[in-house]
Design a protein around this motif. Structure first.
Motif, mmCIF file in Angstrom:
data_model
loop_
_atom_site.group_PDB
_atom_site.id
_atom_site.type_symbol
_atom_site.label_atom_id
_atom_site.label_comp_id
_atom_site.label_asym_id
_atom_site.label_seq_id
_atom_site.Cartn_x
_atom_site.Cartn_y
_atom_site.Cartn_z
ATOM 1 N N VAL A 82 -5.959 -37.988 -13.184
ATOM 2 C CA VAL A 82 -4.918 -38.579 -12.352
ATOM 3 C C VAL A 82 -5.069 -38.060 -10.925
ATOM 4 C CG1 VAL A 82 -2.445 -38.890 -12.020
ATOM 5 C CG2 VAL A 82 -3.368 -38.660 -14.348
ATOM 6 N N HIS A 83 -5.182 -38.977 -9.984
ATOM 7 C CA HIS A 83 -5.229 -38.588 -8.582
ATOM 8 C C HIS A 83 -3.846 -38.715 -7.946
ATOM 9 C CE1 HIS A 83 -9.552 -37.931 -7.826
ATOM 10 N NE2 HIS A 83 -9.709 -38.736 -8.852
ATOM 11 N N ASN A 84 -3.175 -39.829 -8.203
ATOM 12 C CA ASN A 84 -1.833 -40.029 -7.657
ATOM 13 C C ASN A 84 -1.057 -40.940 -8.601
ATOM 14 O OD1 ASN A 84 0.400 -40.132 -5.885
ATOM 15 N ND2 ASN A 84 -0.381 -42.009 -4.945
ATOM 16 N N VAL A 102 -5.270 -36.928 -25.457
ATOM 17 C CA VAL A 102 -6.315 -36.978 -24.433
ATOM 18 C C VAL A 102 -6.002 -35.957 -23.335
ATOM 19 C CG1 VAL A 102 -7.557 -38.444 -22.801
ATOM 20 C CG2 VAL A 102 -6.620 -39.434 -24.897
ATOM 21 N N PRO A 103 -6.949 -35.082 -23.005
ATOM 22 C CA PRO A 103 -6.702 -34.098 -21.951
ATOM 23 C C PRO A 103 -6.518 -34.737 -20.580
ATOM 24 C CG PRO A 103 -8.999 -34.027 -22.670
ATOM 25 C CD PRO A 103 -8.279 -34.928 -23.618
ATOM 26 N N VAL A 104 -5.711 -34.066 -19.741
ATOM 27 C CA VAL A 104 -5.351 -34.594 -18.422
ATOM 28 C C VAL A 104 -5.758 -33.621 -17.319
ATOM 29 C CG1 VAL A 104 -3.453 -35.316 -16.923
ATOM 30 C CG2 VAL A 104 -3.390 -35.869 -19.353
ATOM 31 N N VAL A 105 -6.384 -34.168 -16.284
ATOM 32 C CA VAL A 105 -6.673 -33.434 -15.056
ATOM 33 C C VAL A 105 -5.907 -34.120 -13.931
ATOM 34 C CG1 VAL A 105 -8.449 -32.847 -13.353
ATOM 35 C CG2 VAL A 105 -8.943 -32.643 -15.802
ATOM 36 N N GLN A 106 -5.260 -33.333 -13.084
ATOM 37 C CA GLN A 106 -4.485 -33.871 -11.956
ATOM 38 C C GLN A 106 -4.971 -33.239 -10.660
ATOM 39 O OE1 GLN A 106 -1.235 -35.927 -11.599
ATOM 40 N NE2 GLN A 106 -2.165 -35.834 -9.562
ATOM 41 N N THR A 107 -5.442 -34.061 -9.731
ATOM 42 C CA THR A 107 -5.820 -33.544 -8.419
ATOM 43 C C THR A 107 -4.594 -33.472 -7.518
ATOM 44 O OG1 THR A 107 -8.097 -34.380 -8.540
ATOM 45 C CG2 THR A 107 -7.221 -33.913 -6.352
ATOM 46 N N LEU A 108 -4.427 -32.347 -6.851
ATOM 47 C CA LEU A 108 -3.291 -32.121 -5.954
ATOM 48 C C LEU A 108 -3.739 -32.439 -4.529
ATOM 49 C CD1 LEU A 108 -2.239 -28.730 -7.584
ATOM 50 C CD2 LEU A 108 -1.105 -30.934 -7.908
ATOM 51 N N HIS A 109 -3.754 -33.718 -4.194
ATOM 52 C CA HIS A 109 -4.224 -34.145 -2.870
ATOM 53 C C HIS A 109 -3.256 -33.746 -1.760
ATOM 54 C CE1 HIS A 109 -7.741 -36.511 -4.049
ATOM 55 N NE2 HIS A 109 -7.037 -36.941 -5.083
ATOM 56 N N ASN A 110 -1.966 -33.683 -2.101
ATOM 57 C CA ASN A 110 -0.956 -33.273 -1.130
ATOM 58 C C ASN A 110 0.067 -32.412 -1.854
ATOM 59 O OD1 ASN A 110 0.878 -35.070 -2.473
ATOM 60 N ND2 ASN A 110 0.061 -36.768 -1.268
ATOM 61 N N ILE A 175 -6.435 -29.655 -9.961
ATOM 62 C CA ILE A 175 -7.465 -29.397 -8.961
ATOM 63 C C ILE A 175 -6.790 -29.246 -7.609
ATOM 64 C CG2 ILE A 175 -9.494 -30.271 -7.747
ATOM 65 C CD1 ILE A 175 -10.248 -31.809 -10.265
ATOM 66 N N ALA A 176 -6.868 -28.054 -7.038
ATOM 67 C CA ALA A 176 -6.430 -27.831 -5.658
ATOM 68 C C ALA A 176 -7.669 -27.924 -4.778
ATOM 69 C CB ALA A 176 -5.765 -26.476 -5.517
ATOM 70 N N LEU A 177 -7.481 -28.381 -3.561
ATOM 71 C CA LEU A 177 -8.633 -28.619 -2.693
ATOM 72 C C LEU A 177 -9.091 -27.365 -1.964
ATOM 73 C CD1 LEU A 177 -7.580 -32.087 -1.249
ATOM 74 C CD2 LEU A 177 -8.932 -31.581 -3.288
ATOM 75 N N THR A 178 -8.200 -26.380 -1.828
ATOM 76 C CA THR A 178 -8.553 -25.118 -1.185
ATOM 77 C C THR A 178 -7.774 -23.988 -1.850
ATOM 78 O OG1 THR A 178 -6.776 -25.224 0.460
ATOM 79 C CG2 THR A 178 -8.884 -26.256 1.055
ATOM 80 N N GLU A 179 -8.228 -22.747 -1.586
ATOM 81 C CA GLU A 179 -7.507 -21.588 -2.105
ATOM 82 C C GLU A 179 -6.109 -21.512 -1.494
ATOM 83 O OE1 GLU A 179 -8.161 -19.515 -4.429
ATOM 84 O OE2 GLU A 179 -10.280 -19.917 -4.845
ATOM 85 N N PHE A 180 -5.984 -21.919 -0.240
ATOM 86 C CA PHE A 180 -4.669 -21.901 0.405
ATOM 87 C C PHE A 180 -3.705 -22.833 -0.318
ATOM 88 C CE2 PHE A 180 -1.561 -23.730 3.297
ATOM 89 C CZ PHE A 180 -0.954 -22.592 3.807
ATOM 90 N N ALA A 181 -4.148 -24.053 -0.599
ATOM 91 C CA ALA A 181 -3.283 -24.997 -1.305
ATOM 92 C C ALA A 181 -2.907 -24.457 -2.679
ATOM 93 C CB ALA A 181 -3.991 -26.346 -1.430
#
Length: 389
Positions: A82-84, A102-110, A175-181
């Protein structure tokens, strides 16, 4: 591997949509069977009835859950990425995945899952009140599009799923895009051991270059939305006394500020190919953002083209840019400091050349498609193991 990619597109296409397209292509290029389930916000119903339906579905859409179940049973994916989900698909997609195992991955774009405004920003300044406090504070300030009613709807979504442990129990890997996020989400209560850090990537634009950098007078380049959070006002204030050219590629609510500006050329929205050509010719990229950027794709594009970056020293930028190696920082919101650093970059072409070579090296080391693919596969495998346990 069979992968169902889930994405709710925004009304105005941006970097997030480009990332989804690139990752989908990357997976397909490596032989995986990928299906994209995309909803488009441009199709949202208008009028009072449509707004009420959208508000009710933002928190939990039963209809989307039924669609998700149908797709899962037909496509039989090994993983759902899941992206958004905002606002049409909603977190109900997680329940459908849990029911089907079913396993889920979520990208934290914001920062939408911890901030109704998604940007951790209010009145042009960084705001972190909702990280530890109630998200209903956003209603007081109309943090979602200036609307108190809209802010209430989104704040309710954030609060409801925080209270019921949705982020803790229904997503196998974030999934975070950076260590800061990542640090901000952990501060807000997200499980640290479930958050992997994976940057955005770019297919190398210099492998099969069309055209090349030409000899042009030195110029700085801004690429992005012409808006307050991107630091446009600070950028223009800094450029008021600069004799070198600034080219602005992009549009936004502050377009009018670009009119009749000395040494500022507004190019409007450009194609990726046109932006690539500009990056081959520019002296450096300016990134004066005044909010906690996730991982702006334009940064990866700059590094890929060997283009140094002059950026505000804020948030994730500190994780991505190496001051004095791949770019130069200036104090966030400080037009005088930005002007001085820009002048230094223009006046020192040899130092720019070193920064350029370093930027290209970092791209090849960290942000290529191959590197990203291996990181993504590791995350998928960890998510599968988490669900199996």
């Amino acid at each position: 591997m069979r992968i169902l990619v889930v994405h709710n597109r925004y009304q105005q296409a941006g970097g997030e949509d480009s990332v989804v397209a690139a990752e989908t292509q990357l997976l397909a290029d490596h032989g995986h069977e990928v299906e994209l389930w995309a909803e488009d916000n441009i199709n949202l119903s208008i009028g009072l009835k449509g707004k009420i339906e959208a508000a009710l579905n933002t928190n939990y859409s039963v209809g989307s859950r039924l669609i998700a179940v149908q797709k899962l049973r037909r496509f039989l994916p090994d993983i759902v990425h899941v992206h958004n989900f905002f606002p049409q698909i909603s977190p109900s997609v997680y329940d459908a995945c849990m029911d089907e195992g079913v396993p889920v991955v979520q990208t934290l774009h914001n920062y939408r899952l911890i901030c109704p405004g998604a940007m951790l920003m209010r009145d042009g300044k960084v705001c972190e009140q909702c990280i530890l406090g109630t998200p209903y504070q956003a209603v007081l300030y109309g943090c979602y599009r200036g609307s108190k009613l809209g802010s209430f709807v989104v704040a309710h979504m954030v609060k409801h799923h925080r209270k019921h442990g949705t982020w803790l129990n229904k997503v196998d890997r974030f999934i975070a895009l950076t260590e800061f996020a990542k640090s901000k989400f952990v501060e807000a209560g997200f499980p640290e051991d479930k958050i992997a850090v994976k940057a955005n990537f770019l297919f190398d634009p210099l492998l099969n270059p069309e055209g090349s950098g030409s000899i042009t007078p030195p110029f700085a380049l801004f690429v992005g939305r012409v808006s307050q959070e991107k630091g446009i006002q600070t950028l223009l204030n800094a450029w008021s006394g600069n004799t070198n050219l600034l080219k602005v590629a992009g549009t936004g609510p502050l377009d009018a500020l670009l009119e009749n500006q000395s040494n500022v050329q507004s190019l409007g929205r450009l194609s990726s190919g046109e932006v690539s050509q500009l990056m081959k010719e520019a002296s450096f990229l300016v990134l004066p953002s005044e909010w906690y950027e996730g991982f702006p794709l334009v940064l990866v594009e700059a590094f890929a083209h060997g283009l140094p970056v002059l950026a505000s020293k804020l948030g994730s930028m500190v994780d991505i840019i190496r001051d004095g190696e791949t770019g130069v920082f200036f104090e966030t919101g400080n037009a005088e400091d930005l002007a001085n650093k820009a002048r230094w970059l223009f006046d020192n072409p040899q130092e720019r050349k070193i920064l350029s070579a370093n930027a290209r090296s970092v791209f090849l080391e960290k942000y290529t498609a191959d590197q990203n693919y291996h990181e993504l596969m590791n995350i998928y495998q960890d998510a599968s193991k988490q669900r199996a346990n």
